[in-house]
Design an enzyme around this catalytic site. Structure first.
Site, PDB file in Angstrom:
ATOM      1  N   GLU A 129     -18.569 -59.807  95.871  1.00 32.70           N
ATOM      2  CA  GLU A 129     -18.839 -58.367  95.970  1.00 32.70           C
ATOM      3  C   GLU A 129     -20.224 -58.101  96.545  1.00 32.70           C
ATOM      4  O   GLU A 129     -20.550 -56.972  96.919  1.00 32.70           O
ATOM      5  CB  GLU A 129     -18.710 -57.686  94.608  1.00 32.70           C
ATOM      6  N   PRO A 136     -22.647 -53.540 105.905  1.00 34.77           N
ATOM      7  CA  PRO A 136     -22.347 -52.254 106.562  1.00 34.77           C
ATOM      8  C   PRO A 136     -23.452 -51.215 106.358  1.00 34.77           C
ATOM      9  O   PRO A 136     -23.478 -50.209 107.065  1.00 34.77           O
ATOM     10  CB  PRO A 136     -21.045 -51.794 105.897  1.00 34.77           C
ATOM     11  N   ARG A 176     -26.118 -66.198 124.400  1.00 33.08           N
ATOM     12  CA  ARG A 176     -25.685 -66.017 125.790  1.00 33.08           C
ATOM     13  C   ARG A 176     -26.762 -65.353 126.655  1.00 33.08           C
ATOM     14  O   ARG A 176     -26.655 -65.382 127.875  1.00 33.08           O
ATOM     15  CB  ARG A 176     -24.363 -65.248 125.872  1.00 33.08           C
ATOM     16  N   ASP A 185     -23.531 -57.298 133.366  1.00 30.49           N
ATOM     17  CA  ASP A 185     -23.046 -57.155 132.009  1.00 30.49           C
ATOM     18  C   ASP A 185     -22.763 -55.723 131.647  1.00 30.49           C
ATOM     19  O   ASP A 185     -23.514 -54.826 131.997  1.00 30.49           O
ATOM     20  CB  ASP A 185     -24.135 -57.608 131.021  1.00 30.49           C
TER      21      ASP A 185
HETATM   22  C1  9WO Z   1     -20.371 -54.540 101.408  1.00 28.11           C
HETATM   23  C2  9WO Z   1     -20.367 -53.165 101.431  1.00 28.11           C
HETATM   24  C3  9WO Z   1     -19.353 -52.216 101.463  1.00 28.11           C
HETATM   25  C4  9WO Z   1     -19.683 -50.861 101.517  1.00 28.11           C
HETATM   26  C5  9WO Z   1     -21.018 -50.481 101.542  1.00 28.11           C
HETATM   27  C6  9WO Z   1     -22.032 -51.435 101.518  1.00 28.11           C
HETATM   28  C7  9WO Z   1     -21.688 -52.767 101.462  1.00 28.11           C
HETATM   29  N1  9WO Z   1     -22.477 -53.852 101.448  1.00 28.11           N
HETATM   30  C8  9WO Z   1     -21.685 -54.926 101.413  1.00 28.11           C
HETATM   31  C9  9WO Z   1     -22.224 -56.250 101.388  1.00 28.11           C
HETATM   32  O1  9WO Z   1     -23.394 -56.457 101.595  1.00 28.11           O
HETATM   33  N2  9WO Z   1     -21.345 -57.241 101.151  1.00 28.11           N
HETATM   34  C10 9WO Z   1     -21.748 -58.631 101.181  1.00 28.11           C
HETATM   35  C11 9WO Z   1     -21.513 -59.224 102.538  1.00 28.11           C
HETATM   36  C12 9WO Z   1     -20.911 -59.389 100.220  1.00 28.11           C
HETATM   37  C13 9WO Z   1     -19.441 -59.215 100.534  1.00 28.11           C
HETATM   38  C14 9WO Z   1     -19.156 -59.555 101.974  1.00 28.11           C
HETATM   39  N3  9WO Z   1     -20.124 -59.000 102.853  1.00 28.11           N
HETATM   40  C15 9WO Z   1     -19.843 -58.201 103.896  1.00 28.11           C
HETATM   41  C16 9WO Z   1     -20.611 -57.977 105.005  1.00 28.11           C
HETATM   42  N4  9WO Z   1     -18.737 -57.475 104.013  1.00 28.11           N
HETATM   43  N5  9WO Z   1     -18.779 -56.786 105.154  1.00 28.11           N
HETATM   44  C17 9WO Z   1     -19.915 -57.091 105.790  1.00 28.11           C
HETATM   45  C18 9WO Z   1     -20.286 -56.556 107.042  1.00 28.11           C
HETATM   46  C19 9WO Z   1     -21.455 -56.933 107.647  1.00 28.11           C
HETATM   47  C20 9WO Z   1     -21.809 -56.400 108.867  1.00 28.11           C
HETATM   48  N6  9WO Z   1     -21.008 -55.526 109.500  1.00 28.11           N
HETATM   49  C21 9WO Z   1     -19.854 -55.151 108.936  1.00 28.11           C
HETATM   50  C22 9WO Z   1     -19.466 -55.654 107.701  1.00 28.11           C
END
Ligand code: 9WO
Length: 259
Positions: free
Chosen positions: A120, A93, A158, A173
């Site tokens: 995490e 994120p 795609r 699109d």
């Molecule tokens: C989680 C997270 C939460 C708040 C702020 C920063 C953050 N970084 C991550 C992160 O890199 N987490 C890793 C990947 C490990 C846990 C699961 N991950 C993840 C990726 N959770 N959510 C995403 C993600 C990726 C792209 N778009 C939205 C959510």
């Protein structure tokens, strides 16, 4: 192009790569997706890839050493088919928001290494040493990077030559011109429901292609103005709105055209 995916769950990818309009692109290796099981790079007998965070706190962290070994292997293997340093993408994120402009950029490129985090997160030293781009799907938290990796692959695949039926599909699109998509209708001409009859907009049955194109354009303009007005501003800045578009928007907003 070639995408190397590092993940603890490679089996999640196969089903998505075998269905729909993108299937041929993957099966022909036009989009060559190679899956790497991170656990194969663990060192101990337990194939451990996670451990407790220094400093304490809940959850586990993906260990640096298996990731370092995996990235070294993947980079060496990739160099045999694709010279030059690959983009190393981590899904988080905190990354750059994925949009159709970034998808088009990636679709023109040579591919990348996709690093899918779990637990995490990943030991920061690995991210600092290797990651060249962080990509976000939006402001929400998932349990892993696999779904964002699949979303990105799908969006890129795609756009490859031969995936969509014809070039016109790209043009129509949503986002090809920076606007939201118009509504779509198919048979029957009148849908009977308990709440009454639902006819298709008559213009779509008229056979007047210019009128139909205009109606669709106006539907796109109206829905974009209502739901995502900032996209109208962007389209205007990018010179993507014509005189007829501006006149229609002016009528919608009750303002004189060009003000
Ligand atoms: C989680 C997270 C939460 C708040 C702020 C920063 C953050 N970084 C991550 C992160 O890199 N987490 C890793 C990947 C490990 C846990 C699961 N991950 C993840 C990726 N959770 N959510 C995403 C993600 C990726 C792209 N778009 C939205 C959510």
């Amino acid at each position: 192009m070639r995408f190397d995916v590092l993940t603890l769950f490679p089996e999640l990818f196969d089903p998505f790569l075998r269905v729909g309009v993108t299937r041929r692109a993957y099966e022909s290796r036009q989009v060559d997706v190679r899956l790497w099981q991170l656990r194969d790079f663990a060192e101990d007998n337990y194939r451990r890839v996670d451990d407790r965070p220094f400093g304490g706190g809940p959850g586990m962290v993906m260990l640096a050493a298996p990731l370092e070994r995996a990235l070294t292997s993947v980079k060496a293997d990739r160099a045999q088919t694709h010279p030059g340093a690959p983009a190393i993408i981590h899904f988080s994120p905190t990354g750059r928001k994925l949009d159709q402009a970034l998808v088009r950029e990636l679709a023109r490129g040579e591919g990348a290494v996709l690093l899918c985090g779990r637990y995490e997160g990943i030991d920061q030293r690995v991210l600092d040493r290797h990651v060249t781009m962080e990509i976000s799907l939006g402001d929400f938290v998932l349990s892993g990077g696999e779904l964002p990796a699949l979303a990105m692959l799908d969006a890129v695949a795609r756009l490859q030559e031969g995936v969509l039926n014809d070039a016109a599909s790209h043009q129509q699109d949503s986002f090809s011109d920076g606007l939201l998509d118009c509504p779509h209708f198919s048979r029957p001409e009148v849908l009977t429901t308990a709440e009454g009859d639902l006819p298709v907009p008559p213009v779509l049955l008229s056979g007047h292609h210019a009128e139909i194109a205009r109606w669709r354009r106006e539907q796109s303009l109206a829905i974009t103005l209502r739901r995502r007005p900032e996209l109208i501003e962007a389209a205007r800045r990018d010179g993507k709105l014509g005189k007829k578009d501006e006149a229609f928007l002016a009528a919608l907003t009750g303002k004189p055209a060009g003000s």
